[in-house]
Design a protein around this motif. Structure first.
Motif, PDB file in Angstrom:
ATOM      1  N   HIS A  96       0.822  -1.209   0.000  1.00 21.32           N
ATOM      2  CA  HIS A  96       0.000   0.000   0.000  1.00 21.32           C
ATOM      3  C   HIS A  96       0.859   1.264   0.000  1.00 21.32           C
ATOM      4  N   LEU A 102      -3.106   2.103  -4.301  1.00 20.50           N
ATOM      5  CA  LEU A 102      -4.353   1.365  -4.092  1.00 20.50           C
ATOM      6  C   LEU A 102      -4.532   0.388  -5.242  1.00 20.50           C
ATOM      7  N   VAL A 121      -7.591  -0.135  -0.406  1.00 16.10           N
ATOM      8  CA  VAL A 121      -6.563   0.771   0.098  1.00 16.10           C
ATOM      9  C   VAL A 121      -6.022   0.129   1.366  1.00 16.10           C
TER      10      VAL A 121
END
Length: 153
Positions: A30, A47, A102
């Protein structure tokens, strides 16, 4: 709902990034550390965007750098300054309902293209998380779309 496929024709570094993101459940990947040509090393938030293919109807997953605006996410359809829009952007024009991961969070969102003052403001925000967008803008005649992912609750 069928599982998403990783988008075809991604470069190796993106494939490795997606596999790390998915295999860790979002605890890794991430944040992506990269050294773009002509820039110092930077760590960029990333993301996973899942769109529905405009031709195939299949779900495709794309790793993208992002920023935030309020409760929404912003992504940029730069394709490195290529003359045509990326496939994921053409997919959301056909169907703006997307899935977003995310980190470890999964959500549904509606994608929309920012215009006017909002686009100008969000473009400046995008340059903060990924300065090479300025170089991409110089390489292409098209206006690079800034996309807002508004969560659907």
């Amino acid at each position: 709902m069928p599982e998403a496929k990783i988008a075809p024709n991604l470069p190796d570094w993106m494939l490795q990034h997606v596999h790390r993101y998915l295999s860790s459940g979002g605890t890794e990947g991430h944040m992506y550390t990269v050294t773009p040509e002509g820039y110092p090393e930077m760590t960029v938030p990333a993301l996973l965007l899942t769109t529905k293919g405009r031709k195939s109807g299949e779900k495709y997953l794309f790793p993208l750098f992002y920023g935030r605006t309020g409760d929404s996410y912003i992504i940029v359809a730069s394709k490195g300054g290529a003359p045509e829009h990326p496939g994921w952007y053409r997919n959301i024009l056909a169907d703006p309902m997307v899935e977003v991961q995310v980190g470890t969070e999964h959500l549904q969102a509606r994608a929309r293209t920012a215009t006017g003052e909002e686009r100008a403001r969000l473009w400046q925000e995008a340059l903060k998380f990924w300065p090479p967008y300025a170089d991409y803008e110089k390489k292409t005649e098209r206006e690079i779309p800034v996309v807002v992912l508004d969560p659907v609750r």
